[in-house]
Design a protein around this motif. Structure first.
Motif, PDB file in Angstrom:
ATOM      1  N   LEU A 188     -18.045  27.065   3.997  1.00 18.14           N
ATOM      2  CA  LEU A 188     -19.085  26.135   4.430  1.00 18.14           C
ATOM      3  C   LEU A 188     -18.544  25.152   5.469  1.00 18.14           C
ATOM      4  CD1 LEU A 188     -20.803  25.465   0.985  1.00 18.14           C
ATOM      5  CD2 LEU A 188     -21.724  26.799   2.903  1.00 18.14           C
ATOM      6  N   ALA A 189     -17.289  24.727   5.284  1.00 21.77           N
ATOM      7  CA  ALA A 189     -16.665  23.830   6.257  1.00 21.77           C
ATOM      8  C   ALA A 189     -16.490  24.540   7.601  1.00 21.77           C
ATOM      9  CB  ALA A 189     -15.318  23.333   5.733  1.00 21.77           C
ATOM     10  N   LEU A 190     -16.108  25.802   7.561  1.00 22.81           N
ATOM     11  CA  LEU A 190     -15.937  26.577   8.789  1.00 22.81           C
ATOM     12  C   LEU A 190     -17.283  26.833   9.464  1.00 22.81           C
ATOM     13  CD1 LEU A 190     -13.272  29.146   7.565  1.00 22.81           C
ATOM     14  CD2 LEU A 190     -12.907  27.267   9.161  1.00 22.81           C
ATOM     15  N   GLN A 191     -18.316  26.996   8.661  1.00 25.03           N
ATOM     16  CA  GLN A 191     -19.649  27.178   9.228  1.00 25.03           C
ATOM     17  C   GLN A 191     -20.106  25.896   9.931  1.00 25.03           C
ATOM     18  OE1 GLN A 191     -22.969  28.116   6.440  1.00 25.03           O
ATOM     19  NE2 GLN A 191     -23.139  29.986   7.658  1.00 25.03           N
ATOM     20  N   LYS A 192     -19.823  24.778   9.319  1.00 26.72           N
ATOM     21  CA  LYS A 192     -20.182  23.484   9.920  1.00 26.72           C
ATOM     22  C   LYS A 192     -19.444  23.264  11.232  1.00 26.72           C
ATOM     23  CE  LYS A 192     -20.628  18.586   8.690  1.00 26.72           C
ATOM     24  NZ  LYS A 192     -20.362  17.551   7.642  1.00 26.72           N
ATOM     25  N   ALA A 193     -18.227  23.828  11.304  1.00 22.08           N
ATOM     26  CA  ALA A 193     -17.409  23.693  12.516  1.00 22.08           C
ATOM     27  C   ALA A 193     -17.682  24.809  13.522  1.00 22.08           C
ATOM     28  CB  ALA A 193     -15.932  23.683  12.146  1.00 22.08           C
ATOM     29  N   ASP A 194     -18.699  25.640  13.240  1.00 27.40           N
ATOM     30  CA  ASP A 194     -19.116  26.736  14.128  1.00 27.40           C
ATOM     31  C   ASP A 194     -18.097  27.863  14.240  1.00 27.40           C
ATOM     32  OD1 ASP A 194     -21.586  25.509  14.758  1.00 27.40           O
ATOM     33  OD2 ASP A 194     -20.645  24.321  16.341  1.00 27.40           O
ATOM     34  N   VAL A 195     -17.180  27.949  13.287  1.00 24.46           N
ATOM     35  CA  VAL A 195     -16.248  29.082  13.262  1.00 24.46           C
ATOM     36  C   VAL A 195     -16.933  30.284  12.609  1.00 24.46           C
ATOM     37  CG1 VAL A 195     -14.045  29.930  12.346  1.00 24.46           C
ATOM     38  CG2 VAL A 195     -14.221  27.596  13.237  1.00 24.46           C
ATOM     39  N   ILE A 196     -17.760  30.020  11.594  1.00 23.01           N
ATOM     40  CA  ILE A 196     -18.615  31.042  10.981  1.00 23.01           C
ATOM     41  C   ILE A 196     -20.042  30.782  11.449  1.00 23.01           C
ATOM     42  CG2 ILE A 196     -19.585  31.873   8.807  1.00 23.01           C
ATOM     43  CD1 ILE A 196     -16.940  31.327   7.470  1.00 23.01           C
ATOM     44  N   LYS A 197     -20.720  31.832  11.872  1.00 22.35           N
ATOM     45  CA  LYS A 197     -22.075  31.685  12.427  1.00 22.35           C
ATOM     46  C   LYS A 197     -23.048  31.096  11.403  1.00 22.35           C
ATOM     47  CE  LYS A 197     -21.622  35.424  15.799  1.00 22.35           C
ATOM     48  NZ  LYS A 197     -22.125  36.756  16.236  1.00 22.35           N
ATOM     49  N   ALA A 198     -24.036  30.389  11.917  1.00 21.14           N
ATOM     50  CA  ALA A 198     -24.994  29.677  11.064  1.00 21.14           C
ATOM     51  C   ALA A 198     -25.840  30.615  10.213  1.00 21.14           C
ATOM     52  CB  ALA A 198     -25.900  28.805  11.930  1.00 21.14           C
ATOM     53  N   ASP A 199     -26.034  31.852  10.672  1.00 20.40           N
ATOM     54  CA  ASP A 199     -26.903  32.766   9.932  1.00 20.40           C
ATOM     55  C   ASP A 199     -26.183  33.525   8.816  1.00 20.40           C
ATOM     56  OD1 ASP A 199     -25.356  34.417  11.484  1.00 20.40           O
ATOM     57  OD2 ASP A 199     -27.019  35.567  12.347  1.00 20.40           O
TER      58      ASP A 199
END
Length: 322
Positions: free
Chosen positions: A289-300
């Protein structure tokens, strides 16, 4: 009663036959070893897997992983059946389509921190703005760095990332080619002890678990063999806990590093865990979730669903009777 006994024996014979058939279909099991996975060294040095599968005529092939990114690369290419990674790195692999399952815990480490030379003047994460940082993409140190930057109100765009394998990152820091390094033990312990480098940012909770992964295809085809590999891993972990001197000697031999460096690595390594489950799920999901917030993992990407697909405790529970 006799009919029940005959039925039980028939079922047991069926299980034995399935296990024997699985073993007969396999001529080689490919397993990695890594200096960031101390248990793997005992497993390899003591020949535990070789002894377990000798009667089946199955060869054990050992491959060194220099980092989670390499283990994941080997697993994805089908050149490894079992590979050692950080839990959060395994999640990134799964998100990117790597068909793996995380099935066992080999350590609960504090194996990464942000490192700098003592003469740089860097004392906190905010000081990294505009600086160069050596990092190995797709590994726990990379994930740790991304989260540290985010907590400090920074992103990867605020710094200059120099992509190197862990050992080369340490050398780049030593030569002055970079200002900081997202380190990994035991190389980080060596930089700390031998070079006097400073671990200026530490956060143990943001280190994800050391997990053993298996190729999904291998696990589906040979579940009995997977359980036997994990039972062997558990023998090695128990031996490591029972004989710390043997574990230390194995690490010294594999790394060619001084006793004092390995002592520091082992101070930061907890080997008392084995069965993967809710604690690992929570840590890995939080990292995702932290990586998603940092745009490392895509939002979808559905992080929770992906973590659930990644973690499979059934093999360790069956192998270890837990």
């Amino acid at each position: 009663m006799k009919s029940l006994v005959r039925l039980a024996l028939s079922v047991l014979a069926g299980f034995v036959a399935v296990g024997t058939a699985q073993a007969a279909d396999v001529s080689e099991i490919r397993v990695d070893w890594a200096t960031y996975n101390p248990v793997s060294l005992i497993l390899k040095d003591e020949g535990i897997l070789e002894k377990e599968f000798e009667k089946d005529g199955i060869k054990i092939t050992w491959v060194q992983s220099a980092g989670s990114n390499k283990a994941l690369e080997f697993l994805n290419a089908g050149s490894l059946d079992f590979g050692s990674t950080a839990g959060a790195a395994a999640l990134i692999g799964r998100v990117n389509g790597n068909p793996i399952k995380s099935i066992y815990v080999y350590s609960r480490p504090e194996w990464t921190a942000l490192v700098t030379r003592k003469d740089t003047g860097i004392t906190k994460v905010q000081d990294l703005k505009g600086k160069s940082i050596a990092v190995t993409r797709g590994t726990d140190p990379h994930i740790f760095l991304v989260r540290a930057l985010a907590d400090a109100g920074l992103t990867e765009k605020d710094v200059s990332l120099v992509l190197l394998q862990h050992a080369d990152g340490r050398l780049a820091l030593k030569r002055g080619d970079v200002d900081a390094w997202a380190g990994l033990d035991p190389i980080m312990a060596s930089a700390e002890i031998e070079d006097g480098d400073v671990l200026f940012y530490r956060k143990p909770d943001n280190n994800s678990w050391g997990v053993l992964n298996v190729r999904e295809e291998f696990a589906a085809a040979h579940p009995d063999l997977v359980k036997r590999v994990l039972a062997s891993y558990e023998k090695a972990r128990s031996e490591a806990l029972k004989d710390p001197a043997k574990l230390k000697a194995a690490l010294v031999a594999a790394t060619k590093l001084p006793d004092s460096v390995i002592d520091r690595q082992l101070e930061r390594t907890n080997l008392t865990y084995s069965v993967i489950g809710d604690a690992q799920r929570e840590t890995i999901e939080a990292a995702g979730l932290a990586l998603q917030k940092a745009d490392v993992i895509k939002a979808d990407v559905d992080v929770a669903k992906t973590v659930s697909a990644l973690i499979d405790p059934s093999y360790a529970s069956a192998a270890l009777g837990q």
